[in-house]
Write an enzyme that holds these catalytic residues in place. Sequence first.
Site, mmCIF file in Angstrom:
data_model
loop_
_atom_site.group_PDB
_atom_site.id
_atom_site.type_symbol
_atom_site.label_atom_id
_atom_site.label_comp_id
_atom_site.label_asym_id
_atom_site.label_seq_id
_atom_site.Cartn_x
_atom_site.Cartn_y
_atom_site.Cartn_z
ATOM 1 N N LYS A 118 131.831 -32.465 92.127
ATOM 2 C CA LYS A 118 133.141 -32.628 91.470
ATOM 3 C C LYS A 118 134.221 -33.002 92.461
ATOM 4 O O LYS A 118 135.145 -33.739 92.122
ATOM 5 C CB LYS A 118 133.526 -31.368 90.686
ATOM 6 C CG LYS A 118 132.756 -31.244 89.387
ATOM 7 C CD LYS A 118 133.474 -30.399 88.359
ATOM 8 C CE LYS A 118 132.716 -30.381 87.045
ATOM 9 N NZ LYS A 118 133.187 -29.376 86.111
ATOM 10 N N LYS A 200 122.662 -36.375 85.495
ATOM 11 C CA LYS A 200 122.672 -35.619 84.230
ATOM 12 C C LYS A 200 123.661 -36.247 83.252
ATOM 13 O O LYS A 200 124.650 -36.868 83.665
ATOM 14 C CB LYS A 200 122.975 -34.141 84.468
ATOM 15 C CG LYS A 200 124.401 -33.824 84.800
ATOM 16 C CD LYS A 200 124.720 -32.338 84.642
ATOM 17 C CE LYS A 200 126.215 -32.163 84.890
ATOM 18 N NZ LYS A 200 126.773 -30.882 84.698
ATOM 19 N N LYS A 203 129.841 -34.758 79.803
ATOM 20 C CA LYS A 203 130.941 -34.919 78.840
ATOM 21 C C LYS A 203 131.959 -35.940 79.308
ATOM 22 O O LYS A 203 132.606 -36.591 78.508
ATOM 23 C CB LYS A 203 131.696 -33.597 78.713
ATOM 24 C CG LYS A 203 131.081 -32.544 77.895
ATOM 25 C CD LYS A 203 132.097 -31.398 77.762
ATOM 26 C CE LYS A 203 131.423 -30.051 77.860
ATOM 27 N NZ LYS A 203 131.656 -29.335 79.100
HETATM 28 P P1 TYM Z 1 129.547 -27.054 80.747
HETATM 29 O O1 TYM Z 1 130.712 -27.023 79.834
HETATM 30 O O2 TYM Z 1 129.505 -28.084 81.804
HETATM 31 O O3 TYM Z 1 128.220 -27.175 79.930
HETATM 32 C C1 TYM Z 1 127.919 -26.279 78.873
HETATM 33 C C2 TYM Z 1 126.447 -25.957 78.839
HETATM 34 O O4 TYM Z 1 125.683 -27.163 78.697
HETATM 35 C C3 TYM Z 1 124.701 -27.240 79.724
HETATM 36 N N1 TYM Z 1 124.556 -28.656 80.081
HETATM 37 C C4 TYM Z 1 123.411 -29.339 80.026
HETATM 38 N N2 TYM Z 1 122.164 -28.980 79.680
HETATM 39 C C5 TYM Z 1 121.210 -29.930 79.711
HETATM 40 N N3 TYM Z 1 121.437 -31.227 80.071
HETATM 41 C C6 TYM Z 1 122.681 -31.622 80.427
HETATM 42 N N4 TYM Z 1 122.899 -32.885 80.768
HETATM 43 C C7 TYM Z 1 123.729 -30.671 80.418
HETATM 44 N N5 TYM Z 1 125.046 -30.733 80.697
HETATM 45 C C8 TYM Z 1 125.531 -29.494 80.498
HETATM 46 C C9 TYM Z 1 125.274 -26.427 80.868
HETATM 47 O O5 TYM Z 1 124.258 -25.980 81.730
HETATM 48 C C10 TYM Z 1 125.948 -25.305 80.132
HETATM 49 O O6 TYM Z 1 125.025 -24.307 79.796
HETATM 50 N N6 TYM Z 1 130.319 -23.404 84.034
HETATM 51 C C11 TYM Z 1 129.854 -23.667 82.708
HETATM 52 C C12 TYM Z 1 130.636 -22.953 81.631
HETATM 53 C C13 TYM Z 1 130.755 -21.481 81.847
HETATM 54 C C14 TYM Z 1 129.749 -20.520 81.582
HETATM 55 C C15 TYM Z 1 130.329 -19.272 81.914
HETATM 56 C C16 TYM Z 1 128.444 -20.608 81.125
HETATM 57 C C17 TYM Z 1 131.847 -20.820 82.283
HETATM 58 N N7 TYM Z 1 131.582 -19.487 82.319
HETATM 59 C C18 TYM Z 1 129.596 -18.098 81.784
HETATM 60 C C19 TYM Z 1 127.734 -19.430 80.997
HETATM 61 C C20 TYM Z 1 128.303 -18.177 81.337
HETATM 62 C C21 TYM Z 1 129.991 -25.168 82.451
HETATM 63 O O7 TYM Z 1 130.698 -25.854 83.123
HETATM 64 O O8 TYM Z 1 129.352 -25.601 81.383
#
Ligand code: TYM
Length: 334
Positions: A118, A200, A203
């Site tokens: 990032k 990957k 969003k």
């Molecule tokens: P975020 O918002 O980037 O993504 C949300 C969830 O989607 C999963 N994910 C994916 N899985 C498979 N293939 C992909 N291309 C892909 N892109 C995203 C992520 O692994 C995630 O599970 N830091 C976290 C949010 C967060 C969180 C937490 C999660 C904040 N606090 C506490 C669990 C527990 C994040 O940025 O997710």
Amino acid sequence: MENTAERKKIVFSGVQPSGQITIGNYLGALRNWVPLQKEYNCIFCVVDLHSITVRQVPAELRRRTRELLAMYLACGLDDENNIFFVQSHVPAHAELAWVLNCYTMFGELSRMTQFKDKSAAHSDNVNAGLFTYPVLMAADILLYQTDLVPVGQDQKQHLEITRDIASRFNGIYGDVFRMPEPYIPQVGQKIASLTEPEKKMSKSDTSGGSVSMFDDRDTIIRKIKRAVTDSGSEVRYAEGKHGINNLMTIYSCFTGRNFAEIEKEFEGLGYGAFKEAVGLAVADAVGKIQEKYNAYLADKDFLDGLMKQGAERAALLANRTLSKVYKKVGFYRP
Ligand code: TYM
């Protein structure tokens, strides 16, 4: 004697309202939350505090926060038995994050691959929040004495640092935090970009590499038709064939068929027919979710009520842990 009246396990997870949620988020995370809600006490959060580590347009962030909650419900999460809330509505998250910052090492945070990625992608805004992002995530998880964290593969390293922070804190002050375990699906843990299948799906990608959960049917079919595939024409899962492996993974997740079955289904048919079938499978599944999503989104009062009530329930649990932490570290309470 062992305590036989076992405590129901706690699940915590969240998604950032930082862009259009993708089928990667759905397959890697949301979809796997659904079966857990039957067995566990589940807490699902819209993590808005995390999302401002990258600049957001305020009005869009506000809109996406409610949309994401509607999407959680549309994906099959039950509004009665789970707790849903927005991270910034429960101040304990920011408060515990501060304390945990003082128990997290600069060197540990420097090794986080998401920080490296990032900060390269946003080199004009490498802010301290981006650096301490995993500490806030550790606070999210540890506040609720969480047992299980269902996430995609990219969050595994953040779960590891959460465990390191928890065991460091517990090592000094006794058993304050429960040790959380990651829960990562076997298939779908890392959905790749359609245009750059070594990366990957994300969003923030608006160049056609991501299928959004909000894309219409034609857009989904067109994006998948244009997906980069490898040389050759046989639909076969093989080492290094990132493009076709990714489409097979997506197809497998949406149809429930395993790779051997998919190979048999498309034997001799080539990539064209396969991509068409993948496009249709994704469009059908996403279309059904969108129907439910639209119904939830139309009911603003219901969504606002759900997040308010969720924040109250979450705060009750979170403040218990926070009080314990404040006491342990020596904060004076009159
Ligand atoms: P975020 O918002 O980037 O993504 C949300 C969830 O989607 C999963 N994910 C994916 N899985 C498979 N293939 C992909 N291309 C892909 N892109 C995203 C992520 O692994 C995630 O599970 N830091 C976290 C949010 C967060 C969180 C937490 C999660 C904040 N606090 C506490 C669990 C527990 C994040 O940025 O997710």
